[in-house]
Design a protein around this motif. Structure first.
Motif, PDB file in Angstrom:
ATOM      1  N   ILE A  14     -42.649  31.868 -40.443  1.00 16.95           N
ATOM      2  CA  ILE A  14     -42.288  30.761 -39.551  1.00 16.95           C
ATOM      3  C   ILE A  14     -42.145  29.485 -40.361  1.00 16.95           C
ATOM      4  O   ILE A  14     -42.978  29.183 -41.215  1.00 16.95           O
ATOM      5  N   TYR A  21     -39.085  25.713 -34.422  1.00 16.67           N
ATOM      6  CA  TYR A  21     -39.714  26.757 -35.219  1.00 16.67           C
ATOM      7  C   TYR A  21     -38.691  27.864 -35.450  1.00 16.67           C
ATOM      8  O   TYR A  21     -38.054  28.335 -34.502  1.00 16.67           O
ATOM      9  N   TYR A  22     -38.527  28.250 -36.692  1.00 17.90           N
ATOM     10  CA  TYR A  22     -37.621  29.328 -37.076  1.00 17.90           C
ATOM     11  C   TYR A  22     -38.478  30.504 -37.530  1.00 17.90           C
ATOM     12  O   TYR A  22     -39.274  30.368 -38.464  1.00 17.90           O
ATOM     13  N   LEU A  23     -38.323  31.637 -36.868  1.00 19.35           N
ATOM     14  CA  LEU A  23     -39.073  32.843 -37.187  1.00 19.35           C
ATOM     15  C   LEU A  23     -38.120  33.880 -37.757  1.00 19.35           C
ATOM     16  O   LEU A  23     -37.161  34.286 -37.086  1.00 19.35           O
ATOM     17  N   ALA A  38     -35.388  34.331 -34.820  1.00 19.21           N
ATOM     18  CA  ALA A  38     -35.693  33.830 -33.486  1.00 19.21           C
ATOM     19  C   ALA A  38     -36.091  32.368 -33.635  1.00 19.21           C
ATOM     20  O   ALA A  38     -36.592  31.954 -34.691  1.00 19.21           O
ATOM     21  N   THR A  39     -35.868  31.558 -32.590  1.00 19.00           N
ATOM     22  CA  THR A  39     -36.231  30.145 -32.626  1.00 19.00           C
ATOM     23  C   THR A  39     -37.037  29.767 -31.396  1.00 19.00           C
ATOM     24  O   THR A  39     -36.929  30.395 -30.344  1.00 19.00           O
ATOM     25  N   SER A  40     -37.849  28.715 -31.554  1.00 21.15           N
ATOM     26  CA  SER A  40     -38.679  28.222 -30.458  1.00 21.15           C
ATOM     27  C   SER A  40     -38.971  26.748 -30.690  1.00 21.15           C
ATOM     28  O   SER A  40     -39.007  26.287 -31.829  1.00 21.15           O
ATOM     29  N   LEU A  43     -43.498  27.548 -29.514  1.00 23.78           N
ATOM     30  CA  LEU A  43     -44.211  28.739 -29.986  1.00 23.78           C
ATOM     31  C   LEU A  43     -44.591  29.707 -28.862  1.00 23.78           C
ATOM     32  O   LEU A  43     -45.284  30.688 -29.105  1.00 23.78           O
ATOM     33  N   THR A  45     -42.046  30.309 -25.976  1.00 21.92           N
ATOM     34  CA  THR A  45     -40.760  30.839 -25.533  1.00 21.92           C
ATOM     35  C   THR A  45     -39.857  30.972 -26.755  1.00 21.92           C
ATOM     36  O   THR A  45     -39.638  29.997 -27.469  1.00 21.92           O
ATOM     37  N   TRP A  46     -39.350  32.199 -26.968  1.00 20.25           N
ATOM     38  CA  TRP A  46     -38.536  32.467 -28.150  1.00 20.25           C
ATOM     39  C   TRP A  46     -37.136  32.906 -27.755  1.00 20.25           C
ATOM     40  O   TRP A  46     -36.955  33.632 -26.799  1.00 20.25           O
ATOM     41  N   ASN A  47     -36.162  32.432 -28.494  1.00 25.90           N
ATOM     42  CA  ASN A  47     -34.770  32.848 -28.332  1.00 25.90           C
ATOM     43  C   ASN A  47     -34.408  33.715 -29.521  1.00 25.90           C
ATOM     44  O   ASN A  47     -34.431  33.263 -30.662  1.00 25.90           O
ATOM     45  N   ARG A  48     -34.074  34.978 -29.247  1.00 22.90           N
ATOM     46  CA  ARG A  48     -33.681  35.894 -30.317  1.00 22.90           C
ATOM     47  C   ARG A  48     -32.214  35.669 -30.671  1.00 22.90           C
ATOM     48  O   ARG A  48     -31.371  35.563 -29.793  1.00 22.90           O
TER      49      ARG A  48
END
Length: 73
Positions: A14, A21-23, A38-40, A43, A45-48
């Motif tokens: 991360i 946040y970039y995962l 994925a981004t949020s 931390l 709710t994540w958008n794939r």
């Protein structure tokens, strides 16, 4: 869960950049391992965004500065 991560996710990393946040993580579908993103902003709710490329090709290690392009053994 998406098909590209159906059988597992591993190696999460991360980074926080400008409030997002970039995962990055490895998704496994029993055929290939793929680098995924994925981004949020919270931390929770994540958008794939899916795999970063259609196939997985391991990247070679980077060469240290001043090594003359040689990688350590």
């Amino acid at each position: 869960m998406e098909d590209y991560e159906r059988f597992g996710c591993e190696d999460p990393r991360i980074a926080l950049i400008d409030g997002t946040y970039y995962l990055t993580y490895t998704g496994w579908d029993r055929r290939s391992a793929q680098l995924c993103l994925a981004t949020s902003t919270d931390l929770h709710t994540w958008n794939r965004h899916g795999p970063s490329s259609p196939t997985s090709t391991p990247s070679p290690p980077s060469t240290p500065a001043g090594s003359g392009g040689r990688r350590p053994a």
